[in-house]
Design a protein around this motif. Structure first.
Motif, PDB file in Angstrom:
ATOM      1  N   UNK B  95       0.841  -1.047   0.040  1.00 12.50           N
ATOM      2  CA  UNK B  95      -0.076  -0.175   0.149  1.00 12.50           C
ATOM      3  C   UNK B  95       0.833   1.073   0.022  1.00 12.50           C
ATOM      4  N   UNK B  96       2.291   1.002   0.200  1.00  9.78           N
ATOM      5  CA  UNK B  96       3.147   2.197   0.269  1.00  9.78           C
ATOM      6  C   UNK B  96       3.452   2.798   1.591  1.00  9.78           C
ATOM      7  N   UNK B  97       2.979   2.062   2.503  1.00 14.39           N
ATOM      8  CA  UNK B  97       3.140   2.687   3.967  1.00 14.39           C
ATOM      9  C   UNK B  97       4.140   1.551   4.841  1.00 14.39           C
ATOM     10  N   UNK B 218     -11.045  -7.315  -6.009  1.00 17.50           N
ATOM     11  CA  UNK B 218     -10.898  -5.774  -6.154  1.00 17.50           C
ATOM     12  C   UNK B 218     -10.143  -5.111  -5.484  1.00 17.50           C
ATOM     13  N   UNK B 219     -10.431  -5.755  -3.924  1.00 14.18           N
ATOM     14  CA  UNK B 219      -9.647  -4.886  -2.852  1.00 14.18           C
ATOM     15  C   UNK B 219      -8.019  -5.061  -3.235  1.00 14.18           C
ATOM     16  N   UNK B 220      -7.718  -6.213  -3.164  1.00 17.14           N
ATOM     17  CA  UNK B 220      -6.114  -6.550  -3.435  1.00 17.14           C
ATOM     18  C   UNK B 220      -5.628  -5.757  -4.557  1.00 17.14           C
ATOM     19  N   UNK B 221      -6.385  -5.631  -5.762  1.00 17.07           N
ATOM     20  CA  UNK B 221      -5.682  -4.833  -6.881  1.00 17.07           C
ATOM     21  C   UNK B 221      -5.927  -3.189  -6.499  1.00 17.07           C
ATOM     22  N   UNK B 222      -6.807  -2.805  -5.717  1.00 20.14           N
ATOM     23  CA  UNK B 222      -6.711  -1.322  -5.351  1.00 20.14           C
ATOM     24  C   UNK B 222      -5.622  -1.313  -4.315  1.00 20.14           C
ATOM     25  N   UNK B 223      -5.158  -2.125  -3.811  1.00 17.25           N
ATOM     26  CA  UNK B 223      -4.098  -1.926  -2.892  1.00 17.25           C
ATOM     27  C   UNK B 223      -2.845  -1.888  -3.471  1.00 17.25           C
ATOM     28  N   UNK B 230      -0.652   6.876  -5.909  1.00 22.39           N
ATOM     29  CA  UNK B 230      -1.667   7.162  -5.162  1.00 22.39           C
ATOM     30  C   UNK B 230      -2.549   8.298  -6.210  1.00 22.39           C
ATOM     31  N   UNK B 231      -1.972   9.188  -6.920  1.00 22.81           N
ATOM     32  CA  UNK B 231      -2.626  10.283  -7.503  1.00 22.81           C
ATOM     33  C   UNK B 231      -3.566   9.635  -8.480  1.00 22.81           C
ATOM     34  N   UNK B 232      -2.980   8.545  -9.270  1.00 18.54           N
ATOM     35  CA  UNK B 232      -3.826   7.961 -10.428  1.00 18.54           C
ATOM     36  C   UNK B 232      -4.903   7.067  -9.730  1.00 18.54           C
ATOM     37  N   UNK B 233      -4.709   6.603  -8.597  1.00 17.49           N
ATOM     38  CA  UNK B 233      -5.672   5.841  -7.875  1.00 17.49           C
ATOM     39  C   UNK B 233      -6.805   6.798  -7.526  1.00 17.49           C
ATOM     40  N   UNK B 234      -6.456   7.947  -7.032  1.00 13.55           N
ATOM     41  CA  UNK B 234      -7.328   9.110  -6.651  1.00 13.55           C
ATOM     42  C   UNK B 234      -8.359   9.459  -7.774  1.00 13.55           C
ATOM     43  N   UNK B 235      -7.444   9.883  -8.883  1.00  6.60           N
ATOM     44  CA  UNK B 235      -8.294  10.158 -10.087  1.00  6.60           C
ATOM     45  C   UNK B 235      -8.987   9.179 -10.546  1.00  6.60           C
ATOM     46  N   UNK B 236      -8.545   7.960 -10.257  1.00  2.00           N
ATOM     47  CA  UNK B 236      -9.562   6.758 -10.819  1.00  2.00           C
ATOM     48  C   UNK B 236     -10.645   6.376  -9.918  1.00  2.00           C
ATOM     49  N   UNK B 237     -10.705   7.121  -8.891  1.00  2.00           N
ATOM     50  CA  UNK B 237     -12.047   6.978  -8.098  1.00  2.00           C
ATOM     51  C   UNK B 237     -12.025   6.185  -6.939  1.00  2.00           C
ATOM     52  N   UNK B 238     -10.815   5.797  -6.616  1.00  2.26           N
ATOM     53  CA  UNK B 238     -10.441   4.883  -5.540  1.00  2.26           C
ATOM     54  C   UNK B 238     -10.424   5.803  -4.354  1.00  2.26           C
ATOM     55  N   UNK B 239     -11.515   5.317  -3.164  1.00  2.00           N
ATOM     56  CA  UNK B 239     -11.243   6.053  -1.814  1.00  2.00           C
ATOM     57  C   UNK B 239     -10.129   5.558  -1.246  1.00  2.00           C
ATOM     58  N   UNK B 240      -8.770   6.366  -1.314  1.00  3.79           N
ATOM     59  CA  UNK B 240      -7.634   6.089  -0.701  1.00  3.79           C
ATOM     60  C   UNK B 240      -7.696   6.055   0.629  1.00  3.79           C
ATOM     61  N   UNK B 295       6.291   0.870  -2.360  1.00  2.00           N
ATOM     62  CA  UNK B 295       4.764   0.524  -2.656  1.00  2.00           C
ATOM     63  C   UNK B 295       4.570  -0.021  -3.962  1.00  2.00           C
ATOM     64  N   UNK B 296       3.247  -0.645  -4.160  1.00  2.00           N
ATOM     65  CA  UNK B 296       2.692  -1.021  -5.440  1.00  2.00           C
ATOM     66  C   UNK B 296       3.399  -2.454  -5.787  1.00  2.00           C
TER      67      UNK B 296
END
Lengths: 499, 355
Positions: B95-97, B218-223, B230-240, B295-296
């Motif tokens: 997750x990058x943390x 989907x949960x794992x893929x979003x992680x 994280x910017x791409x994820x945010x712009x892709x509608x994921x609730x980070x 991360x990633x």
């Protein structure tokens, strides 16, 4: 003619970023006591050339020499040691320390860190170069305006008494008064026998300042002219080279109803923006760097909240507070910074394409791999994404194919509105025309498209209608039939001058 | 351009063209099968398996006790607790943390499980209570990071100390309760199912679950997406924010389970002993297993292999009579080596503090 000695010579400079050739055999000569302007459109390779001069990276091929001696810059300190300074367009300023410390950063030892001496030296330098009334030596970095930051960056260079100095569009953040001071400073540098390189888009400045002009186009060297031997029209011909708008001439699609409407939208970046886009319409947004175009796109996409005005989609006011709201409203957004803001470089084409629609490809939480692969393959075929397979890591693709993967991600959502911020930046010519063809096809399918671009020929070629932005506002609107580079530029610089 | 992109792909048989003479058909097939095996298992995992084999061989030759069943059980049970923490640490890292507080959460959960058990005489209450505490600790971590805008390393370094302090406060710094007579805790510590120790089964269960979630949902893929960009994820509608807080809560829960296992093994709630220093081992295992600290990137399989390698190493050093202090040095060295290898592979410029 003694002042004509060549201080810096670059020959046959070539540089590639992956598959994109940013520079191909570029030549540049900077002569002592002369100002040489470097011109070219966005993407012509000026910034890359400056980065090589600054020692940010080595060219793949070609040679640099200073006073006839070959030099090799491994990092910026090498360039500085050789007496060459490149002034950054967006300087890094340390917020917590004074102007004096910012100017002498990395060099504090030379004034034997004694604050009083440092401030005195700074005041002397500011006075010597004529900026003593514009900026105070004690002011903190955080208090500086964009113009003052630019002046600090210029002072950093001149206090080291370089033999060669290059400016990268220094006037873009300066007001009229500071521009006058800057020109005086350049004259002074010239009188002291320093070789000056000067990158700018502004013709008037160039004719006022430069002795010679070197033109680049698409990373290649076009030619060098003495200012006395050339004129505005010839330079434009050299920079454009061909009438680009003929390369991607679009057939306008039949227009449907208004699908996107902004009424007085404002926040900390944009102000009172009114804008409409109809189904099947391609709307271009032009403007100078910093005019607020990308910020406007991010506002529509829900990444920056609006503080005033409203956004209507298909006639209905929508509350867009976060990106998922805009996605639900049928808006897709391909940001300008493809790698930093759109792509998962370490993941596959399939993963990247499915990112936004993953939910719909899943049963409960389990991703249906077959449906996902089919989706990726569909767009690989449709957009002609050149990849060995859907499993290839996106980081291994060329810029054009990466952009197509971003488009695939949003097309998969079947958007009503597509926002494309600099969709062809850093992409080779072949892939560019493919992107234009995709935009055209989408318009014919009834999608409302907004294209933000800094390349005027691109905006002119691809748009049905053009909005021009300046200082966070819409400064004008032009139908395709009335639009020209000159009119767009006039509107783009409209409030720039007033501000 | 086509050719250029193809060259990058190791799976394509076109790679075999580097051989000077025309390869025979069987050569090509052998090479591509070999390549396929490597790409499916992964270079990282193959190196880990080789490393385990070498370490096992060296220790086995020096001390034949290594291969006895009781010793293998010692390794297995020692691995179980670190393994649980390493598995969830891997998810946090993808997750990058980072979560440095896992050891303290385990200690706190160990104490609370024993104390709740003692006052209610219900093992179920003890377990549920401890897991609830773990989830709460994770929620605290997540909220500090997301809403307090604190860097994950600093946030969990702070809670590492704070949670440890809470465990010491409620236990008065001493071991609490006695679970050694309760059949459920005994089953956890020494029981077997189908001949496999319960401790190991718990690890296998959690690891498989984590693997399935990361790989197939989907949960794992979003992680992976959030950790990758994280910017791409945010712009892709994921609730980070939801993902960050959720992952920390799951991490807290699993750390609590590790704490319950500590209680079961020792027969009482341990505020510190048995859990202190586990965070270092967990992070080392995740990094050795190929999880990128940026991360990633990462996978449970690699982490489990790394946990086995670390377990075998620690056990071997004990068997060979290596001073415990040296074991700490080895532990620290391994973490640095694992990360250095990762960074050198990414080809980052050697300037300034790495991002």
């Amino acid at each position: 003619m003694t002042q004509e000695s060549i201080a810096l010579r670059a020959t046959g400079i070539t540089k590639s970023y992956g598959p994109v050739k940013a520079l191909r055999g570029v030549e540049l000569e900077l002569r002592s006591g002369e100002v040489t302007a470097l011109m070219g459109e966005n993407g012509a390779g000026k910034s890359t050339l400056l980065k090589i001069l600054n020692g940010d990276f080595r060219p793949d091929e070609g040679e640099l020499s200073i006073d006839g001696m070959p030099v090799d810059f491994g990092d910026p300190s090498d360039a500085r040691a050789a007496g060459l300074r490149v002034i950054a367009q967006e300087p890094e300023i340390i917020a917590a320390v004074s102007v004096a410390e910012n100017i002498f950063v990395g060099n504090l030892g030379s004034v034997g860190y004694n604050r009083t001496a440092l401030l005195r030296r700074t005041r002397d330098e500011l006075e010597r170069w004529g900026f003593h009334r514009t900026i105070r030596a004690e002011a903190l970095g955080s208090e500086l305006s964009p113009a003052q930051r630019q002046i600090v960056e210029i002072m950093r260079a001149v206090v080291s008494r370089p033999r060669i100095i290059c400016f990268d569009e220094p006037t873009s953040s300066l007001g009229d008064e500071e521009v006058t001071l800057l020109f005086a400073l350049i004259r002074q540098l010239q009188a002291e026998g320093i070789a000056v390189g000067y990158v700018s888009h502004r013709m008037a400045e160039i004719f006022q300042l430069a002795d010679r002009i070197t033109v680049l186009r698409d990373g290649a060297f076009v030619g060098t002219k003495l200012v006395a031997d050339t004129d505005h029209d010839e330079l434009v011909r050299m920079m454009v080279g061909r009438d680009l708008s003929q390369f991607f001439h679009r057939d306008p699609a039949p227009l449907g109803e208004t699908v996107l409407e902004l009424r007085g939208v404002g926040n900390q970046f944009v102000d009172g923006v009114d804008l409409t886009v109809r189904a099947g319409e391609v709307v271009g947004i032009a403007g100078l760097v910093g005019a607020g175009r990308s910020e406007l796109m991010k506002t529509i996409a829900g990444d920056y909240p609006t503080t005033s005005g409203e956004i209507l989609v298909s006639g209905q006011a929508r509350r867009i507070r976060q990106p998922s709201d805009s996605i639900r409203a049928g808006i897709g957004f391909a940001p300008e910074e493809r790698k930093a803001e759109a792509l998962l470089l370490q993941r596959s084409v399939r993963d990247n394409a499915a990112l936004v629609v993953l939910r719909s490809l899943s049963r409960w939480i389990f991703v249906n791999n077959r449906a996902e692969r089919a989706l990726a393959q569909e767009y690989i075929d449709r957009l002609r994404i050149r990849t060995p397979s859907a499993e290839q890591l996106v980081g291994n693709l060329s810029g054009g194919n990466q952009q197509k993967v971003v488009l695939a991600r949003w097309l998969a959502t079947k958007p009503k509105i597509l926002l494309l911020d600099e969709p062809t930046r850093g992409i080779d010519v072949g892939a560019k025309s493919e992107i234009y063809a995709i935009i055209d096809e989408l318009a014919h399918q009834g999608v409302a498209v907004i294209v933000v671009s800094s390349e005027l020929p691109e905006v002119l070629g691809v748009s049905d209608r053009i909005y021009v932005m300046a200082a966070g506002r819409i400064s004008g609107e032009l139908p395709r039939s009335e639009a020209s580079e000159e009119r767009i530029l006039a509107l783009a610089m409209d409030e720039d001058v007033a501000a | 351009m086509n050719i250029a992109t193809r060259k990058d792909n190791p799976v394509l048989p076109a790679q075999t063209q580097t051989q000077p003479s025309a390869p025979t058909r069987s050569d090509v097939e052998r090479v591509s099968t070999f390549r396929r095996v490597i790409t499916t298992v992964g270079v990282q995992n193959i190196s880990l398996i080789l490393a385990i084999a070498i370490v096992v061989a060296i220790i086995g030759i020096q001390n034949p006790l290594f291969f006895t069943v009781p010793n293998l059980k010692v390794i297995g049970t020692a691995i179980a607790i670190v393994g649980l923490l390493a598995v969830v640490q891997t998810i946090v890292i993808i997750l990058g943390a980072l979560d440095i507080s896992v050891g303290s959460i385990a200690g706190l959960a160990s104490v609370t499980s024993a104390m709740i058990f003692t006052s209610t005489t219900s093992a179920a209450m003890g377990v549920l209570g401890a897991v609830a505490i773990g989830v709460l600790c994770g929620l605290v971590n997540g909220c500090i990071i997301v809403f307090g805008r604190v860097n994950p390393v600093i946030a969990t370094l702070a809670t590492l100390a704070a949670f440890k302090g809470v465990a010491q406060l409620i236990s008065d710094g001493r071991a609490q309760g006695y679970t050694g007579a309760d059949p459920f805790f005994v089953f956890l510590a020494r029981g077997t199912l189908l001949g496999i120790p319960t401790l190991i089964l718990v690890l296998v269960l959690v690891a498989v679950l984590a693997h399935v979630v990361l790989r197939y949902t989907t949960i794992g893929r979003n992680i992976y997406a959030v950790g990758g960009n994280n910017i791409a994820s945010r712009l892709g509608g994921i609730n980070i924010n939801r993902y960050i807080i959720g992952v920390y809560m799951v991490t807290g829960a699993v750390a609590a389970i590790a704490g319950i296992l500590i209680t079961a093994r020792t027969g009482s709630g341990q505020p510190i002993s048995g859990s202190e220093g586990l965070e270092l081992q967990a992070i080392t295992a995740a990094a050795l297993g190929g999880a990128a600290l940026k991360g990633g990137k990462g996978a449970i399989a690699g982490t489990i292999l790394a946990v086995i390698l670390l377990g075998v190493l620690t056990n071997g050093m004990t068997l060979l009579g290596v001073n415990t202090f040296w074991q700490n040095v080895a532990q620290g060295t391994l973490l640095v080596v694992a990360v250095v290898i990762q960074q050198l592979r990414s080809g980052e410029r050697r300037i300034g503090i790495p991002g």
